[in-house]
Design a protein around this motif. Structure first.
Motif, PDB file in Angstrom:
ATOM      1  N   UNK A   3       0.822  -1.202   0.000  1.00 36.76           N
ATOM      2  CA  UNK A   3       0.000   0.000   0.000  1.00 36.76           C
ATOM      3  C   UNK A   3       0.856   1.252   0.000  1.00 36.76           C
ATOM      4  N   UNK A   6       2.129   1.819  -3.490  1.00 35.56           N
ATOM      5  CA  UNK A   6       1.076   2.355  -4.341  1.00 35.56           C
ATOM      6  C   UNK A   6       0.842   3.822  -4.013  1.00 35.56           C
ATOM      7  N   UNK A   7       0.888   4.090  -2.714  1.00 31.78           N
ATOM      8  CA  UNK A   7       0.659   5.461  -2.277  1.00 31.78           C
ATOM      9  C   UNK A   7       1.701   6.419  -2.825  1.00 31.78           C
ATOM     10  N   UNK A  10       1.210   7.028  -6.324  1.00 29.10           N
ATOM     11  CA  UNK A  10       0.054   7.883  -6.569  1.00 29.10           C
ATOM     12  C   UNK A  10       0.374   9.342  -6.274  1.00 29.10           C
ATOM     13  N   UNK A  11       1.020   9.558  -5.135  1.00 25.41           N
ATOM     14  CA  UNK A  11       1.354  10.927  -4.762  1.00 25.41           C
ATOM     15  C   UNK A  11       2.304  11.532  -5.790  1.00 25.41           C
ATOM     16  N   UNK A  14       0.468  12.606  -8.855  1.00 27.94           N
ATOM     17  CA  UNK A  14      -0.331  13.819  -8.711  1.00 27.94           C
ATOM     18  C   UNK A  14       0.543  15.056  -8.580  1.00 27.94           C
TER      19      UNK A  14
ATOM     20  N   UNK B 314      -8.339   3.307   1.335  1.00 24.96           N
ATOM     21  CA  UNK B 314      -7.168   2.755   0.662  1.00 24.96           C
ATOM     22  C   UNK B 314      -7.362   2.619  -0.835  1.00 24.96           C
ATOM     23  N   UNK B 316      -6.865   4.302  -3.596  1.00 26.50           N
ATOM     24  CA  UNK B 316      -6.199   5.487  -4.128  1.00 26.50           C
ATOM     25  C   UNK B 316      -6.576   5.708  -5.594  1.00 26.50           C
ATOM     26  N   UNK B 320      -7.967   9.124  -7.077  1.00 33.42           N
ATOM     27  CA  UNK B 320      -7.299   9.938  -8.102  1.00 33.42           C
ATOM     28  C   UNK B 320      -8.225  10.220  -9.270  1.00 33.42           C
ATOM     29  N   UNK B 342      -4.107  12.046   1.973  1.00 35.13           N
ATOM     30  CA  UNK B 342      -2.975  11.126   1.926  1.00 35.13           C
ATOM     31  C   UNK B 342      -2.034  11.373   3.106  1.00 35.13           C
TER      32      UNK B 342
END
Lengths: 442, 346
Positions: A3, A6-7, A10-11, A14, B314, B316, B320, B342
């Protein structure tokens, strides 16, 4: 764990807008073959550093390849850093070498004076520098740089004539908005071998005493608006010898001098025209006479025939005569004065030089052109005092990637001749030359 | 071989190469922008509704040269009258990508794209502002380029796009694109100072030559294929510049039709001296462009709440997508909410 991975991905997706990490590969190159009516390869009137006073088309004997690798290393929040590195190959014309398959004498030092597959040229690191933009609080628009580089060069393409080329090792700040225009300041070194010393003579700091460094302070102010669509740039370079104590003690010359350029650029017939006035004095006395003006600053003249003063007028441009016809042209007049008469050997101490070149091209379509280049030059020979002239006419069929005068690569076949005093001196007057050449930039 | 024989041979080769010229293809003749403005103002609307436009089938993995001129059909779109070209997209194929390259010379057609569902109802508009200027390189002309994906992952999605219309709007027609003078490109490559002269300006025109290309795979997966030579070379060394399409477009909802923009009458061409930007390649708009729709405060809060809860769960990916959707719809706080959520996860 997954996780978190993935986080972070993702961050990152973005938050990160863009990054420019790719290396850009750019460059320039020329190479070709030729034959002549009298047999053998063509002879060339001015090549590389000499410049082509009767135009370069069908008059290039060398192989010359610049390979430029550029990378923007960082570009965030208005701050940019980039580097450029440029190895350059140039041929040793008499021993250019063949393809590696044919000649068996690969790399034998005893065969240094022979055509050999594994020789025929030299490499040089012509540029390596870094530049940064947005790092100065008082001038975020400005770029600072340091290293070795081609510095804001100005050339007449059809003559391979760099009328301003103060390149080399240096440091500078470019494009500071100041009033109506932009200010650039650079400090650039040039080294000169001076006569009398040996390469083995060194001072306490292990510096070769027969190599004198000169400094050049280069100040440019560009973008001065004139009339609609026209602007002027003023360039002043001051050069002075930077003698070491050992060189001082040896009584070496420590000349200084300056080189001044005023250039007007304006749009004309879908292209542009440039009017250039230049003046060089003392240590930079040959700058308005030679190709690559601005590079040398002589702490002491090479010899009496070196120029202590010169001025030059240039008008050149590239314009569209019609949708199908584009014309590159140049006119140059220069006058100089030598340091002396070399014990009576020199019969002309105030030589003049004139050069006219025109290159019209007819564009059949996006990929094919027929190009004509005619040139005339006349120059005073300082020894004899006579003026020697040279005429040239070359026609070429060119295949290029694109329709513009500036489209390259060009694969060209050409035929033509040179005439006049300089051609007669080489027994080349009216001899037909035929050749093929690639010229590319990318 | 004697010298003279060798020369006859060489010169005849040369002469025959010269003659090749007469067999070459003719260059594309650009329709005059001002003539097209006049003809468009007099043109009749071809059809009663968007559903009735003449759609031509276009195949996957094909390139079509679309000439938009006074012989093209015209339609009174919500945004205003425009010449257009309408296409029926391939069915029963996976997600694919569309590349549009509008050639710029003295003028350029500033392309917008309208995408319709199976019932020929608009579901997405890709505005001309998405198109990026690409400078001429080698044989590729100066152009305004855009690229986007046609999503086919969920075939039962009622918003699946089956029709494509290339058109322009009166406000885009009134704009202009500043090109880069070819001598400046040369100077850059040759490490010399570019001549300080004005760049050419391409007036936006009601017509032009547009290349439409449909390729299997997404824009991202085709980045190498579409990018020009320099980028291909780059790929030897690292990641090539990605074809940043930015072409999510505006979703068309029942509430807001694609025609939000003000109706601007065609502007006379060639009067004023165009304003030049210090940065070539910028598209200057002479008229005020439509602003993104202002989102209702309630909707914005709802999105933010949804994003926060998705992050907390969770999910994500969904979060998004919600951020993107909310931003398309005009949210200015969705991204911040996401980042805050986040941060709060730890």
């Amino acid at each position: 764990m997954t996780q978190i991975k993935a986080l972070s991905a993702a961050v990152a997706a973005v938050l990160v807008s863009s990054s420019a990490l790719a290396v850009e590969f750019h460059g320039y190159g020329r190479a070709g073959m030729s034959t002549t009516g009298d047999g053998g390869e063509q002879t060339c009137y001015g090549n590389g550093p000499d410049g082509h006073k009767a135009g370069r088309l069908g008059n290039e004997c060398d192989t010359y390849v610049e390979m430029s690798f550029q990378q923007e290393l960082y570009n965030q929040g208005g701050k940019k850093f980039r580097i450029e590195v440029m190895p350059v190959f140039t041929s040793e014309n008499d021993f250019q070498g063949n393809s590696a398959q044919w000649n068996p004498t690969y790399n034998n030092p005893d065969d240094d004076d022979q055509v050999n597959a594994w020789r025929g040229g030299d490499w040089s690191m012509r540029q390596y520098y870094a530049a940064a933009e947005g790092v100065l609080n008082f001038a975020p628009e400005a770029t600072i740089w340091a290293g070795k580089r081609f510095y804001q060069r100005k050339d007449i393409h059809i003559m391979d004539w760099y009328y301003l080329n103060n390149s080399g090792y240096g440091v500078g700040i470019e494009n500071v908005q100041a009033g109506v225009g932009k200010l650039s300041v650079a400090w650039i070194n040039v080294d000169q071998h001076v006569g009398g010393g040996s390469i083995n003579d060194k001072d306490e700091a292990n510096r070769i005493t027969s190599i004198v460094q000169s400094n050049k302070l280069d100040v440019r102010y560009s973008g001065i608006p004139l009339w609609e669509g026209a602007s002027m740039e003023l360039v002043g370079i001051y050069g002075w010898a930077d003698l070491t104590d050992a060189q001082d003690d040896l009584g070496y010359g420590d000349e200084d001098g300056y080189f001044f350029t005023a250039e007007i650029s304006h749009g004309l017939m879908g292209g542009f025209n440039k009017i250039v006035l230049q003046y060089g004095k003392d240590s930079m006395g040959d700058a308005a006479w030679m190709n690559h003006g601005g590079e040398s600053s002589l702490s002491t003249p090479w010899w009496d025939g070196a120029k202590q003063e010169s001025y030059r007028f240039i008008d050149w441009g590239v314009i569209n005569l019609s949708e199908k016809v584009e014309l590159g042209y140049s006119f140059m007049y220069a006058k100089s004065e030598t340091h002396g008469d070399n014990n009576g050997e020199l019969n002309e101490e105030k030589p003049t030089l004139i050069s006219v070149v025109a290159r019209p091209m007819y564009k059949w379509d996006d990929v094919m052109k027929t190009t004509l280049e005619v040139g005339y030059t006349k120059e005073d020979d300082i020894f004899s005092g006579d003026s020697v002239d040279l005429y040239k006419a070359v026609i070429a069929q060119e295949w290029t990637a694109g329709p513009s005068f500036w489209s390259r690569p060009a694969i060209r076949v050409y035929a033509g001749s040179f005439f006049g005093d300089q051609a007669e001196a080489r027994n080349d007057d009216g001899d037909i030359r035929v050749g093929a050449q690639v010229e590319a930039w990318w | 071989m004697t010298h003279s024989k060798r020369f006859v041979l060489a010169l005849s080769c040369f002469a025959s190469s010269l003659m090749l010229g007469s067999f070459s293809a003719r260059a594309y003749d650009e329709p005059s922008a001002s003539a097209l403005v006049t003809s468009l103002s007099q043109a009749q609307s071809c059809c009663a509704s968007i559903a009735d436009l003449p759609f031509q089938p276009v195949a996957l993995d094909s390139t079509t040269d679309v000439l938009i001129d006074e012989n093209s059909p015209a339609f009174e779109f919500h945004t205003g009258k425009s010449y257009f070209a309408a296409f029926k997209l391939p069915e029963n194929v996976p997600t694919f990508s569309v590349f549009i390259q509008s050639r710029a010379k003295k003028s350029v057609f500033s392309p917008s794209v309208l995408l319709l569902d199976a019932n020929r109802t608009p579901v997405r508009v890709i505005p001309a502002s998405v198109a990026r200027y690409t400078e001429a390189q080698m044989l590729d002309p100066d152009s305004l380029d855009m690229s986007f994906n046609i999503e086919r992952s969920y075939l039962d999605n009622p918003k699946t796009e089956y029709y494509l219309v290339i058109m322009t709007t009166p406000s885009d027609m009134a704009g202009q694109t500043q090109l880069i003078h070819p001598s400046k490109t040369f100077a850059k490559r040759n490490n010399t100072v570019p001549p300080d002269i004005d760049d050419p300006i391409a007036r936006h025109s009601p017509g032009g030559l547009v290349k439409l290309e449909l390729r299997s795979g997404t824009v991202e997966s085709n980045a190498d294929f579409m990018s020009r030579v320099s980028n291909k070379v780059n790929s030897w060394f690292g990641v090539g510049e990605s074809t940043d399409n930015g072409a999510a477009g505006h979703q068309v909802s029942a509430a807001s039709s694609p025609a939000v923009s003000t109706n601007v009458p065609p502007q006379p061409i060639g009067q004023a001296i165009p304003d030049r930007s210090p940065t070539p390649g910028m598209q200057a708009q002479q008229t005020v462009r439509q602003v993104p729709v202002n989102m209702l405060a309630e909707t914005e809060a709802f999105y933010n709440q949804l994003i926060t809860s998705k992050v907390a769960e969770g999910d994500i990916d969904s979060a998004m997508r919600l951020v993107e959707e909310a931003e398309r719809a005009g949210s200015k706080t969705a991204r911040d909410s996401f980042i805050e959520a986040v941060k709060g996860l730890k």
